[in-house]
Design an enzyme around this catalytic site. Structure first.
Site, short mmCIF file in Angstrom:
data_model
loop_
_atom_site.label_atom_id
_atom_site.label_comp_id
_atom_site.label_asym_id
_atom_site.label_seq_id
_atom_site.Cartn_x
_atom_site.Cartn_y
_atom_site.Cartn_z
N ASP A 154 0.82 -1.21 0.00
CA ASP A 154 0.00 0.00 0.00
C ASP A 154 0.86 1.26 0.00
O ASP A 154 1.89 1.32 0.66
CB ASP A 154 -0.91 0.00 1.24
CG ASP A 154 -2.13 0.86 1.03
OD1 ASP A 154 -2.35 1.34 -0.09
OD2 ASP A 154 -2.87 1.06 2.01
N ASN A 184 -10.69 -3.90 -5.02
CA ASN A 184 -9.97 -2.95 -5.89
C ASN A 184 -10.63 -2.75 -7.26
O ASN A 184 -10.30 -1.81 -7.98
CB ASN A 184 -8.51 -3.38 -6.09
CG ASN A 184 -7.62 -3.09 -4.89
OD1 ASN A 184 -6.69 -3.84 -4.60
ND2 ASN A 184 -7.91 -2.01 -4.15
C1 IPE Z 1 -1.52 -0.25 -3.45
O1 IPE Z 1 -1.25 1.09 -3.60
C2 IPE Z 1 -1.54 -1.02 -4.74
C3 IPE Z 1 -2.85 -1.56 -5.16
C4 IPE Z 1 -3.92 -1.65 -4.41
C5 IPE Z 1 -2.94 -2.06 -6.52
P1 IPE Z 1 -2.43 2.14 -3.66
O2 IPE Z 1 -2.86 2.28 -5.08
O3 IPE Z 1 -3.52 1.73 -2.72
O4 IPE Z 1 -1.73 3.48 -3.18
P2 IPE Z 1 -2.40 4.64 -2.31
O5 IPE Z 1 -3.05 4.00 -1.11
O6 IPE Z 1 -3.39 5.33 -3.17
O7 IPE Z 1 -1.24 5.50 -1.94
MG MG Z 2 -4.12 2.25 -0.84
#
Ligand code: IPE
Ligand code: MG
Length: 218
Positions: free
Chosen positions: A2, A50
Site C-alpha cells: 500500500d 480494488n
Molecule cells: C496499493 O497502492 C496497490 C494496489 C492496491 C494495486 P495504492 O494504489 O492503494 O496506493 P495509495 O493508497 O493510493 O497511496
Molecule cells: Mg491504498
C-alpha cells in the site's frame, strides 16, 4: 503493497508510476525474503474490492501485472522460489489467469520459498467458498471443524501468518487473511510500499523477533 499512489503523488507523477515503482519493491522484497530464509511470503497486490477503482487504473494494473510476472521468472529460477496465485481466478481477465497459472506451472518444482501473490483476493470470499465446499463435500455439522475449513481455503497446507506488515501508515486489515492471521504479529510502518526494500524488511523481521508470542497462553 500500500502507498503506491501516494508515492507517485508526492512526486507529481501519475499513479501508474507508483505502481511501477511498487513492482520494483516487490522484486527487492522477494530476493530479501528468500535470503532471510523466510519460507512463505505473501504480497497483497489486488483485492476483490480494488475493482471499484477507475477502469483505466484497473486496466493498467492488470497490464503491469502481466508484464512483470514475466520479468519475475529469472529471479524465481535463480533463487528456487515457487510461485502461487492466491485468490479467485474466476473474475480475472483470461490473459492474467493464464499468466498466473503459467508461472505456477513453470516454478512448481522449485524447492525454496513460496511466493504467494494475492490477486483478486478477498478473505471473506475465500471463507464463503470454503464453507460452500464443506457443504458440497457432504460434511455433517460436527465434521465442520477448524481443520476442515482450513483445508478448503486457498491457503490449504500453508502455515498461519507469523508476521503481517502493513505499509503506508494505514491501520486496518482490509479483508486480508482474516482467518490465517488470527495470531499474527502486526508491524505497521509509515513507509510507502515503493520505499519498502530489503533494509526495511530486515527491520520488520528484527522487531518481530523481539515479540513474545503466547497464542492465548500466559
Ligand atoms: C496499493 O497502492 C496497490 C494496489 C492496491 C494495486 P495504492 O494504489 O492503494 O496506493 P495509495 O493508497 O493510493 O497511496
Ligand atoms: Mg491504498
Amino acid at each position: 503493497m500500500d502507498g503506491n499512489g501516494r508515492w507517485a503523488a508526492q512526486r507529481g507523477w501519475p499513479r501508474i508510476k507508483g505502481h511501477k515503482a511498487g513492482v520494483q519493491a516487490a522484486q527487492d522484497i522477494l530476493e530479501a525474503a528468500s535470503d532471510l530464509g523466510i519460507e512463505h511470503l505473501t504480497l497483497y497486490a489486488f483485492s476483490t474490492e480494488n475493482w471499484k477503482r477507475p477502469g483505466l487504473e484497473v486496466t493498467m494494473i492488470m497490464a503491469l501485472l502481466r508484464m512483470y510476472l514475466r520479468m519475475f521468472l529469472p529471479k524465481l529460477r535463480s533463487k528456487g522460489i515457487r510461485f502461487h496465485h492466491l485468490g479467485a481466478a474466476e473474475g480475472l481477465p483470461p490473459g492474467v489467469r493464464q499468466d498466473l497459472a503459467g508461472l505456477e506451472a513453470q516454478t512448481a518444482g522449485h524447492p525454496g520459498m513460496v511466493f504467494h501473490l494475492a490477486v483478486n483476493y478477498g478473505s471473506r470470499l475465500e471463507l464463503v467458498q470454503a464453507a460452500r465446499r464443506c457443504v458440497e463435500d457432504g460434511l455433517a455439522p460436527l465434521e465442520v471443524t477448524e481443520e476442515a475449513l482450513a483445508r478448503r481455503l486457498w491457503t490449504a497446507g500453508v502455515p498461519d501468518v507469523d508476521l503481517m506488515i502493513r505499509t503506508s501508515g494505514e491501520l486496518r486489515i482490509s479483508n486480508f487473511l482474516l482467518w490465517q492471521a488470527a495470531y499474527a504479529e502486526f508491524y505497521l510502518t509509515e513507509c510507502l510500499w515503493p520505499d519498502f526494500r530489503g533494509p526495511q524488511l530486515r527491520e520488520a523481521v528484527e522487531a518481530y523477533a523481539q515479540r513474545e508470542r503466547r497464542f492465548g497462553g500466559i
